[in-house]
Write an enzyme that holds these catalytic residues in place. Structure first.
Site, PDB file in Angstrom:
ATOM      1  N   CYS A 119       0.811  -1.225   0.000  1.00 22.28           N
ATOM      2  CA  CYS A 119       0.000   0.000   0.000  1.00 22.28           C
ATOM      3  C   CYS A 119       0.842   1.271   0.000  1.00 22.28           C
ATOM      4  CB  CYS A 119      -0.959   0.004   1.190  1.00 22.28           C
ATOM      5  SG  CYS A 119      -2.030  -1.446   1.256  1.00 22.28           S
ATOM      6  N   HIS A 252      -3.050   7.202   2.220  1.00 22.19           N
ATOM      7  CA  HIS A 252      -3.526   5.889   1.788  1.00 22.19           C
ATOM      8  C   HIS A 252      -4.922   5.653   2.356  1.00 22.19           C
ATOM      9  CE1 HIS A 252      -4.024   1.699   1.106  1.00 22.19           C
ATOM     10  NE2 HIS A 252      -3.785   1.345   2.363  1.00 22.19           N
ATOM     11  N   ASN A 282     -10.203  -0.005   0.088  1.00 21.98           N
ATOM     12  CA  ASN A 282      -8.747   0.018   0.133  1.00 21.98           C
ATOM     13  C   ASN A 282      -8.220  -0.598  -1.162  1.00 21.98           C
ATOM     14  OD1 ASN A 282      -6.014  -0.460   0.574  1.00 21.98           O
ATOM     15  ND2 ASN A 282      -6.271  -1.164   2.674  1.00 21.98           N
TER      16      ASN A 282
END
Length: 325
Positions: A119, A252, A282
């Protein structure tokens, strides 16, 4: 040789199918997994996510995002010298997904490679591209984050499968006489690999180990809030940059609670935090460029704004990049 790099254009691409929390809970119920749309949204802020159909690939999404970023930057593919694609879910082991994008768009003059920091991948890739431009190795770079995390999901694991989605985002980075990218700070701690991983591998034509994503949600939450706040302050101090001069934070997009906690730690008003986790879920390395592109398209982030981009993910990896749009 220009001493800096700057973002010239952004682009994004999403799968065809948006899946609401209600649709997902019905799908999971058929597998014997109990949850609810309200439970998902309350704990994560996610309302929907986009999931790839079997005929949709990482490279297809990355290609679309790249072409849109090129259009926004008013550049042609053969003007690109460098393609860096951040992903943990490539089309295949090799060649790289970046090379597939290069072939699709016709960027015949570009070097191309993938980078894997989960990520944090996009901020890692942006830092590498900035460094290569400053070193004179490239003038125009495509930096892409693209993921198909739905293919790593164990749909019987409620703690992970409700969180993730698929998508791609891209920016064009160009050599510039003025920053641009003002500074970057990257970190990792391999001793924390156990809190977020996908440990399966191919050996002798078979999958060995657990092929699914596994996560200790509470441990990831604690680490994310701590390292993102500290990373921002470390970067600002190294640049003598004042927090009050920051226009937007693009973190993020993992969980809305993490985003609110980081904003609170930085004493940053929530209206200055770009939040898209509700519509995308996500999307790992794609989440930061997807959120950045959304804010640019909505005219929330404009030319001249100071923007902090942050990633945090498996490895454990994290980092911050401060840019002037």
């Amino acid at each position: 040789m220009s001493p800096y790099s700057a973002i010239l254009g952004t682009g994004a691409s999403l799968p065809r199918r948006a899946v609401s929390n209600q649709e997902l809970t019905e799908f999971l119920a058929a597998k014997g997994v109990e949850t609810s749309a309200e439970w998902i949204e309350t704990r994560t802020g996610i309302q929907q996510r986009y999931l790839c159909e079997p005929d949709e690939t990482n490279s297809q999404m990355a290609t679309k995002a790249a072409l849109r970023a090129l259009t926004a930057a008013s550049l042609l593919p053969d003007q690109i010298d460098l393609i860096i694609l951040a992903t943990s879910t490539p089309d295949q082991v090799f060649p790289s997904t970046a090379c597939a994008v290069q072939a699709e768009i016709g960027a015949k003059n570009a070097m191309a490679f993938d980078i894997q920091a989960v990520c944090s991948g996009f901020v890692y890739a942006l830092t590498v591209a900035d460094s290569m431009i400053r070193a004179g190795q490239a003038r125009n770079a495509l930096v892409i984050g693209s993921e198909v995390f739905s293919r790593l999901m164990d749909w019987h694991d409620r703690t992970t499968c409700v969180l993730f989605g698929d998508g791609a985002g891209a920016v064009v980075l160009q050599a510039s006489e003025a920053p641009g990218v003002m500074g970057c700070k990257l970190h990792s701690d391999g001793t924390l690999s156990g809190i977020l991983n996908a440990n399966g591998r191919i050996d002798g034509g078979k999958i060995v180990g657990d092929p699914f994503l596994r996560m200790d949600g509470q441990a990831v939450f604690r680490q994310a809030v701590s390292v993102l706040g500290n990373s921002a302050l470390e970067l600002f101090e190294s640049l003598s940059f004042k927090l009050e001069d920051l226009d937007f934070l693009v973190p993020h997009q993992a969980n809305v609670r993490i985003l609110h906690s980081v904003a609170k730690k930085l004493k940053l008003p929530e209206e200055r935090v770009v939040i898209t986790v509700g519509m995308h879920g996500n999307t790992s390395a794609a989440s930061v460029p997807l959120a950045l592109n959304h804010a640019v398209e909505q005219k929330q982030i404009k030319k001249g704004h100071n923007v902090l981009l942050q990633g945090v993910g498996g490895g454990f990896t994290w980092g911050s990049v401060l840019v002037r749009m």
